[in-house]
Write an enzyme that holds these catalytic residues in place. Structure first.
Site, PDB file in Angstrom:
ATOM      1  N   SER A 139      58.316-101.706  17.518  1.00 37.53           N
ATOM      2  CA  SER A 139      57.963-100.742  18.557  1.00 37.53           C
ATOM      3  C   SER A 139      57.121-101.478  19.591  1.00 37.53           C
ATOM      4  CB  SER A 139      57.150 -99.594  17.949  1.00 37.53           C
ATOM      5  OG  SER A 139      56.497 -98.821  18.933  1.00 37.53           O
ATOM      6  N   TYR A 152      50.127 -96.947  11.864  1.00 34.03           N
ATOM      7  CA  TYR A 152      51.468 -97.150  12.407  1.00 34.03           C
ATOM      8  C   TYR A 152      51.514 -98.362  13.331  1.00 34.03           C
ATOM      9  CZ  TYR A 152      55.725 -96.514  15.084  1.00 34.03           C
ATOM     10  OH  TYR A 152      56.942 -96.726  15.699  1.00 34.03           O
TER      11      TYR A 152
END
Length: 258
Positions: A139, A152
């Site tokens: 990401s 995360y």
């Protein structure tokens, strides 16, 4: 000879669209996700519309032994993997000190441990074949700390660093390791992570999963180390290298809020 792609987190979003792209490019598929009913639906659709062979394996990859069990099942089915796509993962928004520790540790198990284990299990046959592809989905979160999504963001930083390192190690065997780093994408991720109302997922910067998957596949086939879909995301990722770290962290928090 038909090649086989193993894709995790293949029941929706980017994983599903990556499965579609691989099938359209002649790969037979092994699709892995927790939802067996959804996997059966995808198998029926793909075999009907794309005329490709699809094997499905329902597995919760956050379980410690799941990667080993998955590869044992591949051996039983006489399936050899030419391309591994580690897409399974999830996020959660909230203050770390107030979060559920089981959720946080499960996130690490899925986003980091399972990806690492599956990559390790896939590599020996690729080394022996002197070729193969690994596509690890990270990401743009990988490029900076992420207050309110601390675990995360940290897991995606691991994915990027790990992928770059092993990519260097295995290149001599004809194996490429590509990290796909999408920004905000229209998938189930935002609702599951409690991010639907965050600034990050508002406005025109949200990309569609099909475009992200196509760019990821094309980058992998070109042997690129990192693929960041979208000019806006590329600029934001690059800017984190030059801006003061504390400023980058504050901006990340402001985007996660909402």
């Amino acid at each position: 000879m038909v090649k086989t792609a193993l894709i995790t987190g293949a029941s929706h979003g980017i994983g599903l669209e990556l499965a579609r792209v691989f099938a359209e490019n002649g790969y037979q598929l092994v699709l892995v996700a927790r939802n067996s009913r959804r996997l059966r639906e995808i198998k029926d659709e793909f075999q009907r519309t794309l005329s490709t062979s699809v094997d499905i394996i329902a597995k919760d990859l956050s379980e410690p032994d799941a990667p080993r069990e998955l590869f044992a099942e591949l051996t039983d089915r006489n399936l050899n993997i030419d391309a591994l796509v580690n897409n399974a993962g999830y996020g959660w928004k909230g203050q770390f000190a107030k979060g559920n520790p089981d959720t946080q540790l499960d996130m690490i198990d899925l986003n980091v441990r399972a990806l690492t284990y599956l990559t390790r299990l896939a590599l020996p046959s690729m080394v022996a074949a002197k070729g193969g592809y690994i596509l690890n989905v990270a990401s743009t979160a990988a490029f900076q700390p992420g207050p309110l999504m601390a675990v995360y963001y940290a897991t995606k930083a691991y994915v990027l660093s790990f992928s770059e390192a092993i990519g260097n190690e295995v290149r001599e065997y004809g194996i490429t390791v590509t990290t796909l780093c999408p920004g905000p994408t229209s998938t189930e991720f935002a609702s599951r992570a409690n991010m639907s109302t965050s600034r990050l997922f508002q406005g025109s910067g949200v990309m569609d999963a099909k475009t992200v998957a196509k760019l990821g596949y094309e980058g992998m086939m070109k042997g690129r180390t990192i693929v960041i879909p979208g000019v806006r995301n590329q600029v934001l990722a690059a800017s984190t290298r030059f801006a003061p770290r504390r400023a980058v962290t504050r901006i990340a928090r402001s985007l996660n809020e909402g």
